[in-house]
Design a protein around this motif. Structure first.
Motif, short mmCIF file in Angstrom:
data_model
loop_
_atom_site.label_atom_id
_atom_site.label_comp_id
_atom_site.label_asym_id
_atom_site.label_seq_id
_atom_site.Cartn_x
_atom_site.Cartn_y
_atom_site.Cartn_z
N UNK A 14 2.66 41.18 50.33
CA UNK A 14 1.30 40.98 50.85
C UNK A 14 1.32 40.59 52.33
N UNK A 15 2.52 40.39 52.87
CA UNK A 15 2.66 40.04 54.29
C UNK A 15 3.69 40.98 54.90
N UNK A 16 3.22 42.18 55.24
CA UNK A 16 4.08 43.25 55.70
C UNK A 16 4.24 43.21 57.22
N UNK A 17 5.49 43.16 57.67
CA UNK A 17 5.75 43.03 59.11
C UNK A 17 4.99 44.07 59.93
N UNK A 18 4.95 45.32 59.43
CA UNK A 18 4.34 46.33 60.30
C UNK A 18 2.82 46.17 60.42
N UNK A 19 2.24 45.31 59.59
CA UNK A 19 0.81 44.98 59.74
C UNK A 19 0.65 43.55 60.25
N UNK A 20 1.55 43.13 61.11
CA UNK A 20 1.54 41.75 61.61
C UNK A 20 1.56 40.76 60.45
N UNK A 21 2.30 41.13 59.41
CA UNK A 21 2.48 40.28 58.22
C UNK A 21 1.18 40.05 57.45
N UNK A 22 0.30 41.08 57.44
CA UNK A 22 -0.83 41.03 56.50
C UNK A 22 -0.60 42.11 55.45
N UNK A 23 -1.54 42.21 54.51
CA UNK A 23 -1.40 43.17 53.43
C UNK A 23 -1.63 44.59 53.97
N UNK A 24 -1.29 45.56 53.15
CA UNK A 24 -1.37 46.96 53.57
C UNK A 24 -2.80 47.49 53.49
N UNK A 25 -3.63 47.05 54.43
CA UNK A 25 -5.01 47.53 54.48
C UNK A 25 -5.81 47.23 53.22
N UNK A 26 -5.40 46.24 52.45
CA UNK A 26 -6.09 45.88 51.21
C UNK A 26 -7.12 44.81 51.51
N UNK A 27 -8.30 44.94 50.93
CA UNK A 27 -9.29 43.87 51.10
C UNK A 27 -8.80 42.60 50.38
N UNK A 28 -8.41 42.78 49.13
CA UNK A 28 -7.87 41.65 48.36
C UNK A 28 -6.49 42.04 47.84
N UNK A 29 -5.57 41.08 47.87
CA UNK A 29 -4.21 41.37 47.43
C UNK A 29 -4.13 41.41 45.91
N UNK A 30 -3.21 42.22 45.41
CA UNK A 30 -3.01 42.33 43.97
C UNK A 30 -1.76 41.56 43.59
N UNK A 31 -1.88 40.63 42.63
CA UNK A 31 -0.74 39.81 42.20
C UNK A 31 0.12 40.53 41.17
#
Ligand code: HEC
Ligand code: HEC
Length: 369
Positions: free
Chosen positions: A82-99
Motif C-alpha cells: 500500500x506504500x509503493x515507492x514509485x507512487x511516492x510510497x502511496x497506494x497504486x491509484x486506489x481510493x481505499x487500500x485493500x487488506x
C-alpha cells in the motif's frame, strides 16, 4: 613441526581466544551512523529521536521488514503493498487500500517521505504519536495485515536471516514489539525527498518555465476577486492562497487543519480528541510529489490535481468547518475567486515541479530482497 613453532601457535591461540572472550561482552554489536544525504540548505535541520539513533544496520533491518510480507497473516502483503515507492510510497491509484482479507479501509493511503519533520502525529487523524507506534498498527489492523504481534515475533525469531540482521542493529538478541517499531521507524525516517525540479531551481541549477513561474506566484499569493481593481496581466492579483497551509520548503503546515471539504462522516482529529473544535481537521499533507499520489484527500475523493484546484476555487464548503485564518480570502470569496483556465493550468504545472524522480527510483529505498 618444530617445538618453537608449536609454542608460537599455542601463544597465538591463547591470545586470540582471550581477545574473543574479552570482546563479546564489551562490544556485542557495532553500528554505523546513517549518513543523511540531502540538501540541508533547503530543508530544516534533522529531527532524530534521541532514543533511536539512525544507523545503517537499523535502516537495513527496517527496510527488510517494510518489504517483507512476513508481517501479514497470510504472507501476502507487506507495507510496500500500500506504500509503493514509485507512487511516492502511496497506494497504486486506489481510493481505499485493500487488506489481506479483501476488506477495504476507509481512508486513502499516505505518502512516506520527510517524516523526520512531521509533527508527532501520524495518520490522517493524528491518532499515533510516535512513528514506531504507528508502524505496529497496520500489522494488527484487521482491515490491513491482520496479524498478531506475537506471531510476527515468533516468525522473525525463527528466521536466521532476521536474527543475523537484528544482532547487527540492536543489542537485543530476540525480536520484540519495540524493536520492530524502532527498525521500521529508522527506515521510514531515512526516506528523504529534496531533489525535485523546485529544489534544483532554488539551488540555481535549473529554471522554471514561464508557466511554472506563473503557477508559483499564484500558489504564493492571496486570493482576490475581479471586483477589486486588478491588473489582469499580473498573476499576483489572482492568488490561490495555497501557501497559507502548504507553504515553506516542506510544502506542509505542521498542523491539523480543516480545509472545507464536505462532510463524509469522518471527523478526523475530532474523532480522536473528542473535542468538537477539532472536528473535520486532518493532517495537512505535503504537496511534494503530489503528482504521484493520486487520488487526493483523506478519502481519496479527487482523482486529479485539476479537480483539487477546482475544489479550492469554488467548492470549499461554507457550512463545514474551515480554518478561516489560514484561508481568509479563499473561503470568503468562494465562487468568485477568479482564476482563468491558463492560471489553473499554471498552478498545476507548478505543483508538478515538486516531483522528485530520485525518491521514486533510489535503490536505498527499494526492496532489499
Ligand atoms: C492495506 C494497506 C496498508 C498497509 C499494508 C500498510 N499501510 Fe500504512 N497506511 C495505509 C492507510 C490507508 C493509511 C492512512 C490511514 C489512516 O489515516 O487512518 C496509512 C498511513 C501510514 C502512515 C502515516 C503517514 C503520515 O504522514 O502520518 C505511515 C507512516 C504508514 N502508513 C506506514 C506503514 C507501515 C510501516 C506499514 C507496514 C508495517 C504499513 N503502513 C502498511 C495503508 C496501508
Ligand atoms: C486552510 C488550509 C488549506 C489551504 C488554504 C489549502 N490547503 Fe490543501 N490541504 C489542507 C488540508 C488540511 C488537507 C488534507 C485534507 C483532508 O484530506 O481531509 C489538504 C490537502 C490537499 C491536497 C491533497 C493531499 C493528499 O495527500 O491527498 C492537495 C493536492 C492540496 N491540499 C492542494 C492545495 C492547493 C493547490 C491549495 C491552493 C489552491 C491548497 N491546497 C490550499 C489545507 C489547506
Amino acid at each position: 613441526m618444530k617445538k618453537s613453532s608449536i609454542i608460537i601457535l599455542l601463544t597465538l591461540t591463547i591470545i586470540s581466544c582471550k581477545d574473543v572472550i574479552n570482546e563479546i561482552p564489551q562490544n556485542p554489536f557495532q553500528t554505523t551512523p546513517y549518513n543523511f544525504n540531502y540538501n540541508t540548505s533547503l530543508l530544516p535541520p534533522p529531527r532524530i529521536p534521541a532514543d533511536n539513533p539512525i544507523t545503517i544496520e537499523g535502516v537495513q533491518l527496517g527496510r527488510m521488514l517494510f518489504y517483507d510480507p512476513i508481517l501479514s497473516s497470510d504472507s501476502s502483503q507487506s507495507c510496500s503493498s500500500c506504500h509503493n515507492q514509485k507512487n511516492a510510497f502511496t497506494d497504486n491509484n486506489q481510493q481505499f487500500s485493500v487488506g489481506v482479507e479483501g476488506t477495504i479501509g476507509k481512508r486513502n493511503s499516505m505518502a512516506i517521505f520527510n517524516l523526520m519533520w512531521h509533527i508527532d502525529g501520524f495518520f490522517w487523524d493524528g491518532r499515533s504519536n510516535l512513528l514506531r507506534h504507528q508502524a505496529i498498527e497496520p500489522i494488527i489492523d484487521e482491515t490491513e495485515m491482520n496479524e498478531t504481534i506475537d506471531h510476527v515475533i515468533t516468525k522473525l525469531n525463527r528466521s536466521s536471516l532476521y536474527k543475523e540482521n537484528l544482532q547487527k542493529a540492536f543489542p537485543e538478541t530476540t525480536f520484540n514489539e519495540e524493536i520492530i517499531g524502532k527498525a521500521l521507524e529508522q527506515f521510514m525516517l531515512s526516506i528523504i525527498s529534496s531533489d525535485s525540479k523546485f529544489d534544483r531551481v532554488m539551488l540555481g541549477l535549473e529554471s522554471f518555465t514561464d508557466e511554472e513561474k506563473t503557477g508559483q506566484v499564484i500558489f504564493n499569493s492571496e486570493a482576490i476577486t475581479l471586483q477589486n481593481e486588478v491588473d489582469p496581466n499580473n498573476p499576483q492579483n489572482f492568488g490561490a492562497d495555497c501557501f497559507h497551509c502548504h507553504g515553506n520548503s516542506l510544502f506542509m503546515r505542521r498542523e491539523f487543519l480543516a480545509n472545507g471539504l464536505s462532510d463524509n462522516g469522518d471527523k478526523g482529529l475530532g474523532g480522536v480528541t473528542g473535542d468538537p473544535r477539532d472536528d473535520y481537521k486532518f493532517k495537512t499533507t505535503s504537496l511534494r510529489n503530489i503528482e504521484k499520489t493520486a487520488p487526493y484527500m483523506h478519502d481519496g475523493r479527487f482523482k486529479t490535481l485539476e479537480e483539487v484546484v477546482q475544489f479550492y476555487l469554488s467548492d470549499m464548503n461554507a457550512s463545514s468547518a474551515v480554518d478561516l485564518s489560514n484561508s481568509p480570502n479563499l473561503h470568503a470569496l468562494k465562487d468568485s475567486v477568479y482564476l482563468s483556465p491558463e492560471h489553473k493550468k499554471a498552478l498545476v504545472a507548478f505543483l508538478k515541479t515538486l516531483t522528485d524522480e530520485s525518491l521514486l527510483t533510489n535503490e536505498k529505498y527499494s526492496s532489499p530482497f
